[in-house]
Each structure stands twice: as C-alpha cells, then as structure tokens.
Design an enzyme around this catalytic site. Structure first.
Site, PDB file in Angstrom:
ATOM      1  N   GLU A 159       0.940   3.868   1.888  1.00 55.20           N
ATOM      2  CA  GLU A 159       1.433   4.262   3.208  1.00 55.20           C
ATOM      3  C   GLU A 159       2.594   3.390   3.654  1.00 55.20           C
ATOM      4  O   GLU A 159       3.589   3.885   4.195  1.00 55.20           O
ATOM      5  CB  GLU A 159       0.300   4.201   4.243  1.00 55.20           C
ATOM      6  CG  GLU A 159      -0.854   5.134   3.958  1.00 55.20           C
ATOM      7  CD  GLU A 159      -1.917   4.550   3.033  1.00 55.20           C
ATOM      8  OE1 GLU A 159      -2.952   5.211   2.844  1.00 55.20           O
ATOM      9  OE2 GLU A 159      -1.724   3.442   2.484  1.00 55.20           O
ATOM     10  N   HIS A 214       0.852  -1.193   0.000  1.00 53.96           N
ATOM     11  CA  HIS A 214       0.000   0.000   0.000  1.00 53.96           C
ATOM     12  C   HIS A 214       0.882   1.236   0.000  1.00 53.96           C
ATOM     13  O   HIS A 214       2.049   1.192   0.414  1.00 53.96           O
ATOM     14  CB  HIS A 214      -0.897   0.007   1.230  1.00 53.96           C
ATOM     15  CG  HIS A 214      -1.935  -1.066   1.229  1.00 53.96           C
ATOM     16  ND1 HIS A 214      -3.029  -1.028   2.056  1.00 53.96           N
ATOM     17  CD2 HIS A 214      -2.057  -2.221   0.508  1.00 53.96           C
ATOM     18  CE1 HIS A 214      -3.772  -2.103   1.855  1.00 53.96           C
ATOM     19  NE2 HIS A 214      -3.201  -2.839   0.922  1.00 53.96           N
ATOM     20  N   CYS A 255      -2.268  -0.350   7.486  1.00 51.49           N
ATOM     21  CA  CYS A 255      -1.458   0.873   7.389  1.00 51.49           C
ATOM     22  C   CYS A 255      -1.552   1.699   8.664  1.00 51.49           C
ATOM     23  O   CYS A 255      -0.574   2.303   9.098  1.00 51.49           O
ATOM     24  CB  CYS A 255      -1.891   1.697   6.178  1.00 51.49           C
ATOM     25  SG  CYS A 255      -1.579   0.844   4.614  1.00 51.49           S
ATOM     26  N   CYS A 284      -6.007   1.897   5.623  1.00 52.54           N
ATOM     27  CA  CYS A 284      -6.661   0.680   6.099  1.00 52.54           C
ATOM     28  C   CYS A 284      -6.099   0.323   7.480  1.00 52.54           C
ATOM     29  O   CYS A 284      -5.178   0.974   7.979  1.00 52.54           O
ATOM     30  CB  CYS A 284      -6.421  -0.459   5.110  1.00 52.54           C
ATOM     31  SG  CYS A 284      -4.702  -1.018   5.075  1.00 52.54           S
TER      32      CYS A 284
END
Length: 180
Positions: free
Chosen positions: A93, A91, A125, A122
């Site tokens: 992040e 992801h 993260c 999410c």
C-alpha cells in the site's frame, strides 16, 4: 425565434433542453462505452492488485499487492518489498501510494482516489492512506478474527468507506502458497 420567447416559458424550454442533454450523456456513458463501466473496472483494478501480489510472490516477498485508482485509471502500483529492501515500511500500500503521488506530482490526492489491496492494510498503511487523502479502500481479504477495520473506523475516517471480500479466495490462495 427563441429571442422572442421571454419569461417562464423560455426558462422552461432551456431547463428541458439541459435535462435532455444530461439524460443523453448518461445513456451514452453507461450503454455505449462499456470500458468505463464501474462494475467492470472494479474487477480489473482488483485483478491488477492481485497481479502485483503475484509479482511479489515470484520475488520472494509476502504476496500483497495494491493499486491506487483515480478517475478510473491506475496511477500507482506496488507489492510488498520489505524482505529484500530491509525496510519494514515497504508495504504494498505504501509503495502504491508513493508511486501514485509521484505520478500526480502531488503530496495529497484530490477527491476520488481509491486504494485496492489484496490484504487488509496494517495500521501504518491505514494511517498513510487516510493522511494522503485516499477516499475509499477495497480489500480482497480481511485478517479474519483479528480484523480491525470496523474497530478503528473512529480513528481512521477512511475505513468507514471500506469494502471487504472482493477476490478473497484468490488472495487467500496466494498467501497460503507463500513459503517463508
């Protein structure tokens, strides 16, 4: 001449002198050096995260971008890359945090690290940001009715210091333009 001054009057003069120095530095920092102005930097940092999201979109990825900022400097950048890497943890992040930690040659951030992201993180993260010492998060676009930032504020202390909504329309347009 100052060596002849003793007692409370001398301490008063020293205190006044130090106070004047602090006031002068404050004005120099905030008036004569506009590139360090925090309100300007916030826009620049979120725009950098949006630039990362655009790179992801051009690469065929879901358009989420993130940057990590420490001492008014971007130290890590990333965009979602899980479609190409076939790694579900890639992801934006996570990639930005890993890049920033590599940049600082550390396993944990010192005080003041801020994560700017174009879409609400999410749970994975959120946990990583909290665990690695991110102090606050700036989110362009929340997940709407499914937003859990305030719901999870007890679980992840970092989300007590989360700002949502800066550049939300730009982030929303990018997400709408994504074709699966």
């Amino acid at each position: 001449m100052l060596r002849y001054l003793k007692g409370p009057f001398y301490h008063f003069l020293v205190l006044i002198s130090l106070s004047l120095n602090v006031v002068c530095l404050y004005f120099i920092y905030n008036i004569f050096i506009p590139s360090v102005d925090s309100s300007t930097k916030k826009d620049i940092f979120m725009e950098a995260a949006l630039d990362q999201a655009i790179l992801g979109l051009k690469d065929g990825e879901f358009p989420v971008g993130a940057v990590v900022v420490l001492n008014n400097k971007i130290i890590g950048r990333g965009y979602s890359y899980s479609r190409h890497s076939h790694r579900p943890s890639d992801h934006a992040e996570v990639i930005a945090i890993e890049a920033a930690l590599k940049q600082t040659n550390s396993n944990h951030f010192e005080k003041g690290a801020i994560l700017y992201t174009t879409y609400e993180p999410c749970n994975m993260c959120r946990g990583m940001a909290d665990y690695k010492g991110i102090e606050s998060v700036k989110v362009a676009l929340s997940r709407g009715t499914s937003s859990r930032i305030h719901e999870l504020s007890g679980l992840y202390h970092i989300f007590n210091r989360t700002t949502v909504g800066h550049y939300s329309s730009e982030s929303h347009k990018l997400i709408d333009s994504f074709k699966d």
